[in-house]
Design a protein around this motif. Structure first.
Motif, PDB file in Angstrom:
ATOM      1  N   GLN A 276       0.826  -1.202   0.000  1.00 37.36           N
ATOM      2  CA  GLN A 276       0.000   0.000   0.000  1.00 37.36           C
ATOM      3  C   GLN A 276       0.863   1.255   0.000  1.00 37.36           C
ATOM      4  O   GLN A 276       0.562   2.235  -0.702  1.00 37.36           O
ATOM      5  N   SER A 277       1.957   1.243   0.750  1.00 38.54           N
ATOM      6  CA  SER A 277       2.855   2.400   0.795  1.00 38.54           C
ATOM      7  C   SER A 277       3.493   2.663  -0.563  1.00 38.54           C
ATOM      8  O   SER A 277       3.628   3.814  -0.994  1.00 38.54           O
ATOM      9  N   ASP A 278       3.908   1.616  -1.266  1.00 31.38           N
ATOM     10  CA  ASP A 278       4.499   1.797  -2.604  1.00 31.38           C
ATOM     11  C   ASP A 278       3.517   2.427  -3.574  1.00 31.38           C
ATOM     12  O   ASP A 278       3.907   3.161  -4.480  1.00 31.38           O
ATOM     13  N   LEU A 279       2.228   2.139  -3.382  1.00 28.45           N
ATOM     14  CA  LEU A 279       1.204   2.677  -4.276  1.00 28.45           C
ATOM     15  C   LEU A 279       0.787   4.096  -3.906  1.00 28.45           C
ATOM     16  O   LEU A 279       0.516   4.919  -4.785  1.00 28.45           O
ATOM     17  N   LEU A 280       0.724   4.387  -2.617  1.00 31.72           N
ATOM     18  CA  LEU A 280       0.176   5.663  -2.156  1.00 31.72           C
ATOM     19  C   LEU A 280       1.244   6.689  -1.782  1.00 31.72           C
ATOM     20  O   LEU A 280       0.990   7.887  -1.841  1.00 31.72           O
ATOM     21  N   VAL A 281       2.422   6.227  -1.368  1.00 29.48           N
ATOM     22  CA  VAL A 281       3.487   7.136  -0.931  1.00 29.48           C
ATOM     23  C   VAL A 281       4.662   7.114  -1.900  1.00 29.48           C
ATOM     24  O   VAL A 281       5.093   8.148  -2.411  1.00 29.48           O
TER      25      VAL A 281
END
Length: 697
Positions: A154-159
């Motif tokens: 999720q972090s790779d996609l959103l941040v």
């Protein structure tokens, strides 16, 4: 965290309109740091060690072609020279009609390097998030829980890194058989996809059973087939297996174009096909109606396949394969679908389906089926002859229902209110509960034996504070049962036999229970993946049943937490189906008691109270006139005229165009969601002969 740009495609240079994606290679590697760790080729003869250890050149290219994973220099795919070579190849791809590349490295990627390549070449690059096979991962990563994997993806996609974000999950890779870490990665990827609507690409182990088994795990965990690509099918399945697998509904990818060597160093079980065979087999998919579910690529990840080292390069499909396809009967539309339309549909970020109001029985989004508690289909055994549409509400209002079968009452939530009306005369509604405007009523249930109403609430603050309340069915005697150690009690179920309430806290990922007075709090079970996206639950005999969107399943466990908290998968739906509600119809759940309103002589609506009285109330909603009721009504308590009428809260009534008095069919001017109610009873006791699955404990 920022939100994903819905309706767009997320590249390393930012979101783009899907119309600008163009011709796309859906499985390539432009940078990696793998150094051969996960590859286990057959050891070559020791007398050829010099060929393995020397740099690639014209004298040893023949050896490298047959032993690409033994030649150590061939796997060096990250130094500055290689980055410059690949950037030049991206420029050449652009000149030959290629517009976009999906970079699926999950074993040591560099988002800044990918952005630099994209800027210099003009090729759109969509980067992948996730994890490769266990043997390629550091030891500490292999120990990650499903939640840790979920958070990192999720972090790779959103941040992202310095604002550079991934736009696809994968390739998520598995060996064969699938090991626990790889299984957790599959589950987490499905969960992220379910929540964010992102595309996923999967890598199967080198076994014909691997693609189907991976999709089973993925779909049961909440994944969506039509937003998922299964890679490497040209080296994994034969013609018959390929057609059978395509029926699952995901995209089938042939991504080894350019590999013309039948010798496959990583598996003696496979003869690697050549491009002519790939073209024939893709045409087989097209001729059987799967042309809209195909993607292609080269999967270049070693030096020897780059043009600089005598390989076919990233432009091979556009320069050589497409002309060959046309010679073999592919139409221009077929080729456009494969290279442009199918990737565009797959890569476009979508908004996942919202929850809808469920119908009687077990609801599978567009299909309503009645089943017994073993999962067997018992449709029509209830003898239901008439279905009456009582209320239609706006699509944005996800309501919950609870029925008092003794007094013929329905209670449902509408925003921050609970409204009651009589099944036999549903013209008038009465606001039983009116929570504060910043609170959301998540679920409700009624205890008709004691005329009690229970409901769960969560506020809209950042910290999510929850509570569970109790009142009489007329809304009087409101009592707080619990407001500590509770955040988002999304479900609420009642056990009339042992007089306990059960709920799933979706924020704390646990099932809890308390008694009807709010005492004796118990935690039954905790699991992120089982409870993160649960929607409905019910207690029957000694078991709890609940629906879960991630697994597209109805699950079952002992309500006391016994049997080592064994979880059973009672029902698994077909691909893309969500179970929205569960209704078990059985005398055990509907014990007989006296209807205290039977001889009440209330002029409009009678609501029983927990002290054995009843309350004749004046309706606040008139579904017939659109207006606040202007009727001759006296608010009475237990047939004794009260001195003053009850103070009614201000509420804009639900508006309906007309009412059919024969069937009580209420028709909204903007009908979006319906709740269809029918009444029946199954006299047979359920049979609990079912399969048990402990894989998600």
């Amino acid at each position: 965290m920022s939100e994903l740009p819905k309706g767009m495609i997320q590249t390393v240079c930012g979101p783009i309109d899907p119309a600008n994606l163009g011709s796309t290679l859906c499985h390539e590697h432009l940078y990696h740091e793998i150094d051969g760790k996960p590859f286990h080729p057959r050891p070559p003869n020791s007398i050829h060690e010099k060929l393995n250890s020397s740099s690639i050149n014209a004298e040893n290219l023949w050896w490298t072609t047959f032993h690409p994973y033994s030649h150590r220099d061939n796997l060096n795919y990250r130094d500055r020279e290689i980055m410059n070579i690949i950037t030049d190849e991206m420029k050449f791809l652009k000149l030959n009609g290629g517009d976009s590349v999906v970079e699926v490295t999950t074993f040591g990627k560099s988002l800044p390097e990918l952005k630099a390549m994209s800027v210099k070449s003009g090729v759109n690059i969509i980067a992948g998030a996730g994890f490769y096979v266990e043997s390629a991962m550091p030891s500490h990563v292999v120990q990650y829980t499903t939640e840790q994997i979920y958070n990192e993806i999720q972090s790779d996609l959103l941040v992202g890194v310095n604002g550079i974000k991934c736009g696809v999950i994968g390739e998520i890779a598995s060996d064969w058989p699938i090991n626990p870490f790889e299984r957790r990665a599959l589950v987490a990827s499905a969960q992220v996809q379910h929540e964010l609507g992102v595309p996923v690409i999967l890598h199967p182990g080198r076994n014909p059973d691997a693609p189907t088994e991976i999709m089973r795990i993925f779909l049961e965990s909440g994944g969506k087939a039509d937003k998922t690509v299964m890679s490497h099918l040209d080296r994994t399945l034969n013609d018959e297996e390929l057609l059978e697998f395509a029926r699952i509904g995901c995209l089938s990818e042939f991504d080894l174009f350019g590999s013309e060597c039948s010798y496959y160093e990583l598996s003696d079980a496979f003869d690697m096909p050549n491009d002519a065979t790939r073209i024939r087999r893709l045409k087989l998919l097209i001729d059987n109606g799967f042309g809209h579910r195909i993607t292609i690529s080269h999967d270049i990840h070693t030096k020897h396949r780059l043009m600089k080292y005598g390989g076919h390069g990233f432009s091979h499909i556009h320069m050589n394969v497409v002309p060959k396809m046309k010679m073999r009967g592919y139409s221009d539309q077929h080729i456009t679908d494969i290279l442009v339309n199918n990737p565009k549909q797959w890569l476009t970020l979508v908004k996942m389906d919202k929850l809808k109001t469920s119908k009687n029985g077990i609801s599978f989004r567009d299909t309503d089926v009645l089943m017994n508690t073993t999962g067997a289909n018992v449709e029509n055994v209830l003898g239901i002859k008439k279905t009456t549409l009582l209320v239609k509400l706006n699509k944005s209002e996800s309501i919950r229902l609870s029925i008092d079968w003794i007094h013929n009452l329905i209670f449902y939530n509408f925003n921050d209110k609970i409204i009651a009306f009589n099944l036999t005369q549903p013209l008038y509604g009465y606001i039983v509960v009116n929570e504060m405007i910043f609170n959301s009523i998540l679920d409700l249930c009624v205890n008709p034996l004691d005329s009690q109403l229970f409901w769960s609430v969560s506020d809209n603050s950042f910290n999510r504070r929850g509570k569970i309340m109790r009142a009489s069915e007329d809304g009087s005697n409101q009592t707080l049962l619990i407001d500590t150690d509770i955040k988002e009690p999304i479900t609420l179920a009642i056990d009339l036999v042992i007089k306990r309430l059960y709920w799933i806290d979706r924020a704390l990922f646990q099932i809890y229970s308390i008694d009807f007075n709010g005492n004796d709090l118990k935690s039954i079970h905790k699991s992120h993946q089982l409870f993160k996206l649960s929607f409905y639950m019910i207690v029957f005999h000694d078991d709890i049943y609940w629906s879960n969107y991630y697994h597209s399943s109805i699950l079952k466990m002992n309500k006391f937490g016994l049997n080592n908290t064994q979880i059973s998968y009672l029902v698994r739906t077909e691909t893309g189906s969500d179970i929205e509600s569960i209704r078990i119809i059985d005398p055990y759940l509907q014990p007989y008691s006296t209807n205290r309103c039977l001889h009440s002589k209330c002029s409009h609506l009678c609501l029983p109270m927990s002290d054995r009285q009843y309350h004749c109330v004046c309706p606040q909603i008139n579904f017939n006139t659109h207006l606040y009721p202007n009727i001759d009504c006296v608010d009475k308590l237990n047939e004794r005229l009260r001195a003053t009428q009850r103070s009614l809260p201000q509420f804009k009534p639900i508006e309906f165009e007309m009412i059919n008095s024969e069937t009580y069919r209420l028709i909204n001017s903007n009908p979006l969601i319906s709740t269809d109610m029918s009444v029946g009873m199954d006299s047979q006791n359920p049979n609990f002969d079912h399969q048990t699955d402990n894989s998600y404990k």
